[in-house]
Design a protein around this motif. Structure first.
Motif, PDB file in Angstrom:
ATOM      1  N   ALA A  27       0.825  -1.203   0.000  1.00  0.00           N
ATOM      2  CA  ALA A  27       0.000   0.000   0.000  1.00  0.00           C
ATOM      3  C   ALA A  27       0.865   1.260   0.000  1.00  0.00           C
ATOM      4  CB  ALA A  27      -0.939  -0.001   1.204  1.00  0.00           C
ATOM      5  N   SER A  28       1.960   1.239   0.736  1.00  0.00           N
ATOM      6  CA  SER A  28       2.871   2.387   0.757  1.00  0.00           C
ATOM      7  C   SER A  28       3.478   2.632  -0.614  1.00  0.00           C
ATOM      8  CB  SER A  28       3.984   2.175   1.780  1.00  0.00           C
ATOM      9  OG  SER A  28       3.451   2.091   3.070  1.00  0.00           O
ATOM     10  N   ALA A  29       3.863   1.564  -1.294  1.00  0.00           N
ATOM     11  CA  ALA A  29       4.423   1.698  -2.642  1.00  0.00           C
ATOM     12  C   ALA A  29       3.375   2.229  -3.607  1.00  0.00           C
ATOM     13  CB  ALA A  29       4.964   0.359  -3.128  1.00  0.00           C
ATOM     14  N   LEU A  30       2.139   1.746  -3.479  1.00  0.00           N
ATOM     15  CA  LEU A  30       1.056   2.232  -4.332  1.00  0.00           C
ATOM     16  C   LEU A  30       0.815   3.715  -4.101  1.00  0.00           C
ATOM     17  CD1 LEU A  30      -1.166   1.580  -6.380  1.00  0.00           C
ATOM     18  CD2 LEU A  30      -2.641   0.979  -4.436  1.00  0.00           C
ATOM     19  N   PHE A  31       0.871   4.140  -2.830  1.00  0.00           N
ATOM     20  CA  PHE A  31       0.680   5.562  -2.518  1.00  0.00           C
ATOM     21  C   PHE A  31       1.757   6.421  -3.176  1.00  0.00           C
ATOM     22  CE2 PHE A  31       1.596   9.272   0.150  1.00  0.00           C
ATOM     23  CZ  PHE A  31       0.372   9.924   0.046  1.00  0.00           C
ATOM     24  N   GLU A  32       2.984   5.960  -3.132  1.00  0.00           N
ATOM     25  CA  GLU A  32       4.081   6.725  -3.730  1.00  0.00           C
ATOM     26  C   GLU A  32       3.975   6.787  -5.246  1.00  0.00           C
ATOM     27  OE1 GLU A  32       7.752   5.117  -2.283  1.00  0.00           O
ATOM     28  OE2 GLU A  32       7.253   5.577  -0.204  1.00  0.00           O
ATOM     29  N   GLU A  33       3.514   5.691  -5.867  1.00  0.00           N
ATOM     30  CA  GLU A  33       3.434   5.637  -7.320  1.00  0.00           C
ATOM     31  C   GLU A  33       2.163   6.278  -7.869  1.00  0.00           C
ATOM     32  OE1 GLU A  33       3.919   1.529  -8.368  1.00  0.00           O
ATOM     33  OE2 GLU A  33       5.870   1.425  -7.378  1.00  0.00           O
ATOM     34  N   GLU A  34       1.023   5.978  -7.265  1.00  0.00           N
ATOM     35  CA  GLU A  34      -0.263   6.463  -7.767  1.00  0.00           C
ATOM     36  C   GLU A  34      -1.189   6.802  -6.602  1.00  0.00           C
ATOM     37  OE1 GLU A  34      -1.853   4.389 -11.286  1.00  0.00           O
ATOM     38  OE2 GLU A  34      -0.315   2.904 -10.824  1.00  0.00           O
ATOM     39  N   PRO A  35      -1.082   8.013  -6.063  1.00  0.00           N
ATOM     40  CA  PRO A  35      -1.885   8.378  -4.892  1.00  0.00           C
ATOM     41  C   PRO A  35      -3.401   8.259  -5.108  1.00  0.00           C
ATOM     42  CG  PRO A  35      -0.210  10.033  -5.331  1.00  0.00           C
ATOM     43  CD  PRO A  35      -0.176   9.070  -6.457  1.00  0.00           C
ATOM     44  N   GLU A  36      -3.890   8.590  -6.303  1.00  0.00           N
ATOM     45  CA  GLU A  36      -5.332   8.516  -6.554  1.00  0.00           C
ATOM     46  C   GLU A  36      -5.827   7.073  -6.481  1.00  0.00           C
ATOM     47  OE1 GLU A  36      -3.210   9.924  -8.847  1.00  0.00           O
ATOM     48  OE2 GLU A  36      -3.508  12.025  -8.325  1.00  0.00           O
ATOM     49  N   PHE A  38      -4.389   4.707  -4.824  1.00  0.00           N
ATOM     50  CA  PHE A  38      -4.273   4.327  -3.419  1.00  0.00           C
ATOM     51  C   PHE A  38      -5.533   4.717  -2.648  1.00  0.00           C
ATOM     52  CE2 PHE A  38      -3.382   5.683   0.926  1.00  0.00           C
ATOM     53  CZ  PHE A  38      -2.886   4.511   1.473  1.00  0.00           C
ATOM     54  N   ILE A  39      -6.016   5.956  -2.838  1.00  0.00           N
ATOM     55  CA  ILE A  39      -7.216   6.422  -2.135  1.00  0.00           C
ATOM     56  C   ILE A  39      -8.404   5.530  -2.488  1.00  0.00           C
ATOM     57  CG2 ILE A  39      -8.868   8.322  -1.903  1.00  0.00           C
ATOM     58  CD1 ILE A  39      -6.199   8.837  -0.492  1.00  0.00           C
ATOM     59  N   ASP A  40      -8.594   5.256  -3.772  1.00  0.00           N
ATOM     60  CA  ASP A  40      -9.693   4.374  -4.173  1.00  0.00           C
ATOM     61  C   ASP A  40      -9.562   2.998  -3.537  1.00  0.00           C
ATOM     62  OD1 ASP A  40     -11.099   6.156  -5.710  1.00  0.00           O
ATOM     63  OD2 ASP A  40     -10.077   5.603  -7.573  1.00  0.00           O
ATOM     64  N   TYR A  41      -8.387   2.444  -3.617  1.00  0.00           N
ATOM     65  CA  TYR A  41      -8.147   1.100  -3.102  1.00  0.00           C
ATOM     66  C   TYR A  41      -8.266   1.053  -1.584  1.00  0.00           C
ATOM     67  CZ  TYR A  41      -5.307  -2.739  -1.303  1.00  0.00           C
ATOM     68  OH  TYR A  41      -4.845  -3.808  -0.580  1.00  0.00           O
ATOM     69  N   TYR A  42      -7.673   2.018  -0.928  1.00  0.00           N
ATOM     70  CA  TYR A  42      -7.498   1.918   0.517  1.00  0.00           C
ATOM     71  C   TYR A  42      -8.676   2.434   1.321  1.00  0.00           C
ATOM     72  CZ  TYR A  42      -4.405   0.937   4.398  1.00  0.00           C
ATOM     73  OH  TYR A  42      -3.833   0.388   5.498  1.00  0.00           O
ATOM     74  N   PHE A  43      -9.353   3.466   0.825  1.00  0.00           N
ATOM     75  CA  PHE A  43     -10.427   4.063   1.617  1.00  0.00           C
ATOM     76  C   PHE A  43     -11.810   3.888   1.015  1.00  0.00           C
ATOM     77  CE2 PHE A  43      -6.673   6.360   3.059  1.00  0.00           C
ATOM     78  CZ  PHE A  43      -6.787   6.125   4.412  1.00  0.00           C
ATOM     79  N   ARG A  44     -11.937   3.977  -0.269  1.00  0.00           N
ATOM     80  CA  ARG A  44     -13.261   3.880  -0.878  1.00  0.00           C
ATOM     81  C   ARG A  44     -13.691   2.446  -1.093  1.00  0.00           C
ATOM     82  NH1 ARG A  44     -12.098   8.524  -5.204  1.00  0.00           N
ATOM     83  NH2 ARG A  44     -11.985  10.239  -3.728  1.00  0.00           N
ATOM     84  N   ASN A  45     -12.762   1.555  -1.259  1.00  0.00           N
ATOM     85  CA  ASN A  45     -13.068   0.161  -1.532  1.00  0.00           C
ATOM     86  C   ASN A  45     -13.202  -0.610  -0.224  1.00  0.00           C
ATOM     87  OD1 ASN A  45     -13.516  -2.170  -2.923  1.00  0.00           O
ATOM     88  ND2 ASN A  45     -11.387  -2.561  -3.395  1.00  0.00           N
TER      89      ASN A  45
END
Length: 90
Positions: A27-36, A38-45
């Protein structure tokens, strides 16, 4: 119930919420590469039944119910961010 929760807010956050929403290395790597993404994956999903989804929903309810929680949450996030990188769950 409200006084009980306010009295034990720190314990709820440290024991239930933070360990279950702390990002892992992926998740940290995803945030660094593609923050948008990450938000969809981590908080909206969060419709998936996971501990993370339950902890996020609990956090949402707490934020809606307790006006004083915002300052507490900001302090806790600052404290967490100050920890060494080993605090990110593998």
């Amino acid at each position: 119930m409200k006084p009980f929760f306010q009295e034990h807010m720190n314990q709820f956050f440290e024991s239930l919420i933070l360990p279950n929403i702390a990002p892992n290395k992926t998740a940290s790597a995803l945030f660094e590469e593609e923050p948008e993404v990450f938000i969809d994956y981590y908080f909206r999903n969060t419709e998936v039944q996971t501990r993370r989804a339950a902890a996020i929903e609990l956090l949402r309810i707490i934020c809606r119910s307790y006006n004083t929680f915002q300052g507490f949450l900001e302090t806790q996030i600052s404290n967490f961010m100050a920890l060494p990188s080993k605090s990110v769950i593998a």
